[in-house]
Design an enzyme around this catalytic site. Structure first.
Site, PDB file in Angstrom:
ATOM      1  N   GLY A  19       0.871  -1.182   0.000  1.00 46.01           N
ATOM      2  CA  GLY A  19       0.000   0.000   0.000  1.00 46.01           C
ATOM      3  C   GLY A  19       0.903   1.226   0.000  1.00 46.01           C
ATOM      4  O   GLY A  19       1.579   1.507   0.999  1.00 46.01           O
ATOM      5  N   HIS A  30      -8.970  -0.590  18.588  1.00 48.41           N
ATOM      6  CA  HIS A  30      -8.743   0.744  18.010  1.00 48.41           C
ATOM      7  C   HIS A  30     -10.085   1.318  17.556  1.00 48.41           C
ATOM      8  O   HIS A  30     -10.312   1.566  16.392  1.00 48.41           O
ATOM      9  CB  HIS A  30      -7.787   0.587  16.824  1.00 48.41           C
ATOM     10  CG  HIS A  30      -7.329   1.881  16.225  1.00 48.41           C
ATOM     11  ND1 HIS A  30      -6.842   2.925  16.963  1.00 48.41           N
ATOM     12  CD2 HIS A  30      -7.256   2.284  14.934  1.00 48.41           C
ATOM     13  CE1 HIS A  30      -6.499   3.909  16.158  1.00 48.41           C
ATOM     14  NE2 HIS A  30      -6.752   3.552  14.915  1.00 48.41           N
TER      15      HIS A  30
END
Ligand code: NAD
Length: 312
Positions: A12, A180
């Site tokens: 990425g 998270h």
């Protein structure tokens, strides 16, 4: 024997991927392979070349390439997965689940094939679940697959505390546990300013405000940016993890780890304090939590389980 620089593959080459590459290069941690999809191979090559051209100015010696060919990650020591789509305004991390789960499965298959001895750090959201998907798909041992969230969440909490007190961030130490998401658990009882408990320096109400801002810290930046999510602090967090592993630092930090009974969590990946060193996650540190923290942590674990069930 010839000594080699570590090889860091970053999957990425978007905002976080390119920023991690720049920081890894500037710190001369290792050679870098920046991978993106075939349609975005040229921008990946362009970012790699651009970073390389900072080397005569910044004075670092590393190789860096951009590619769409997974063969290039062969023998990588560390693979960082940032592939996926980022949150857009109004979108929750959970909205990203389906798309990113299939991206992580496909990336993890490539990692398993081309870098079977690597340590893998997942950033893509929802990161607790994506770490689990990566662990399951690669079949790597649990010390070699981990996710990043707690270092970033802790950095946000410390930033807000230092601002509120008009004191140096260098003197603030704290710990954020759990998933998270909005249910993350900033541990106030483990937060100190130069050795002084935070609870002695701010009122309960002030602390609660900082905790709430931390929980919503990612969303705050998404709203401000208007397009995409945070990338400077997330990248710095990943680089801290890479350094701990390749330099065998045995640092204590919050990392998303696979738990089989620790903290009463079974078969899920979630943020807990670990020792991070040359063998990846060397051990999980069990903290004593007070009743309120236990409740908040259980709530956070529950949210992570819900996301996992959705994927399964
Ligand atoms: P971005 O859109 O800028 O970059 C993502 C890149 O991944 C794009 O270039 C895209 O083409 C690429 N990609 C997609 N599928 C791919 C595949 N199969 N193989 C290789 N590359 C592929 O996004 P970003 O800002 O870099 O964020 C990346 C991810 O990290 C998002 O999921 C985001 O939510 C997450 N994130 C997590 C944290 C955290 O603390 N865990 C922090 C920030 C961002």
């Amino acid at each position: 024997m010839r000594f080699k620089r570590p090889k860091i593959a970053i999957i990425g080459a978007g905002h976080t991927g390119a920023t991690i590459a720049l920081m890894v290069a500037q710190k001369e941690i290792g050679d870098i392979v920046l991978v993106d999809i075939p349609d975005l191979e040229m921008p990946a090559k362009g970012k790699a070349l651009d970073i390389l051209q900072t080397s005569p100015i910044e004075k670092f010696n590393v190789h860096i390439i951009g590619t769409a060919n997974y063969q290039e990650i062969e023998h990588a020591d560390i693979v960082v997965i940032t592939a996926g789509i980022a949150r857009k305004p109004g979108m929750t991390r959970e909205d990203l689940i389906q798309t990113n789960a299939s991206i992580i499965r496909s990336v993890s298959e490539h990692v398993k094939c081309y870098a079977p001895n690597s340590y893998v750090i997942v950033l893509s959201n929802p990161v607790d679940a994506m770490t689990y998907v990566c662990l399951e798909t690669t079949g790597f041992s649990k010390n070699r697959v981990m996710g990043q969230s707690g270092i970033l969440d802790t950095a946000r909490f410390n930033t807000f505390i230092a601002e509120a007190l008009h004191l140096s961030v260098e003197d603030v130490t704290s710990f954020v546990l759990g998933g998270h998401g909005d249910e993350m658990v900033p541990l106030v009882s483990y937060t100190y300013i130069g050795g002084i408990p935070l609870e002695k320096m701010l009122s309960k109400a002030q602390i609660e405000q900082l905790v709430e801002r931390t929980r919503k810290g990612g969303g705050e930046i998404v709203e401000l940016l208007g397009n995409g999510s945070a990338y400077f602090a997330p990248a710095a967090s990943i680089v801290k993890m890479i350094e701990a592993i390749v330099k065998d630092k045995r640092r204590v930090m919050p990392v998303i780890a696979y738990l089989q009974g620790d903290y009463h969590v079974h078969n899920a990946c979630i943020g807990v304090p670990v020792v991070l060193g040359g063998n990846g996650i060397e051990s999980v540190i069990e903290l004593h939590l007070n009743e309120a923290e236990q409740k908040a942590f259980a709530n956070s674990v529950h949210a992570v389980y819900r996301t996992l069930e959705y994927i399964k």
